[in-house]
Design a protein around this motif. Structure first.
Motif: not given
Length: 155
Positions: A110-137
Motif C-alpha cells: 500500500t505505501s512501503p516508502s522503502a523496500l528490500t528484497v532478498t533471494t538466493d540470487k541477491g538483495r535489491w533495494f527500492f525507494a518508492p517514497g512515502p505514500g506511494k504503492p508498489a508491486t514487486v515480482a
C-alpha cells in the motif's frame, strides 16, 4: 494341464468398454481439476498484473546513506520482503501465463516508502517514497518493482 478358455467377442467388447469408461471418468475428474486450477492461476495473474513506472532502485550503500530502513520483514516463497511502512499482500503466480507448474512470488504494497528484497540470487533495494504503492515480482529469483498496486485494504 488346463487349457485357457478364449474370450468371446462380447466379453472383449465389454472389457474394452469398461476400460474406456474408466479412462474417460479419470480424464474428466483430473482434467476438470487441472482446468479449475489453471483458471484460478489466470485470475491471480490478472489481479497481480500491474503496469507502472519502475521503482527507484538503490545500491545498498545508497540505501544506508539515505538512512532508509525496512524493518517489517516477511518471508514468502523463499523470498524475504522488507518494508518500512504499510501493508502487503502476496500471491504465487505460475510461469508461462498460468500454464506452467512452477511459481514465483508477487507482492503488492500500500505505501512501503522503502523496500528490500532478498533471494538466493541477491538483495535489491527500492525507494518508492512515502505514500506511494508498489508491486514487486520475483521471477527466477530477481526482483522487479513498479510504482503501482491493485492492493487495497478491505473495509
Amino acid at each position: 494341464m488346463q487349457r485357457r478358455r478364449k474370450l468371446t467377442s462380447g466379453q472383449k467388447l465389454a472389457i474394452a468398454g469398461g476400460a474406456l469408461i474408466f479412462l474417460a471418468f479419470a480424464g474428466w475428474l483430473y482434467g476438470g481439476d487441472y482446468l479449475r486450477q489453471r483458471d484460478l492461476a489466470f485470475g491471480r495473474a490478472a489481479e497481480a498484473k500491474v503496469e507502472g513506472p519502475p521503482c527507484p532502485q538503490l545500491s545498498e550503500a545508497e540505501f544506508i546513506a539515505r538512512k532508509l530502513k525496512a524493518p517489517k520483514t516477511t518471508g514468502y516463497e523463499d523470498v524475504v520482503f522488507g518494508r518500512q511502512f504499510g501493508h502487503m499482500d502476496c500471491r504465487a503466480l505460475r510461469y508461462g501465463a498460468g500454464w506452467g507448474a512452477e511459481t514465483y512470488p508477487v507482492c503488492q504494497f500500500t505505501s512501503p516508502s522503502a523496500l528490500t528484497v532478498t533471494t538466493d540470487k541477491g538483495r535489491w533495494f527500492f525507494a518508492p517514497g512515502p505514500g506511494k504503492p508498489a508491486t514487486v515480482a520475483v521471477p527466477r529469483g530477481e526482483a522487479r518493482c513498479v510504482m503501482d498496486s491493485n492492493f487495497t485494504l478491505p473495509g
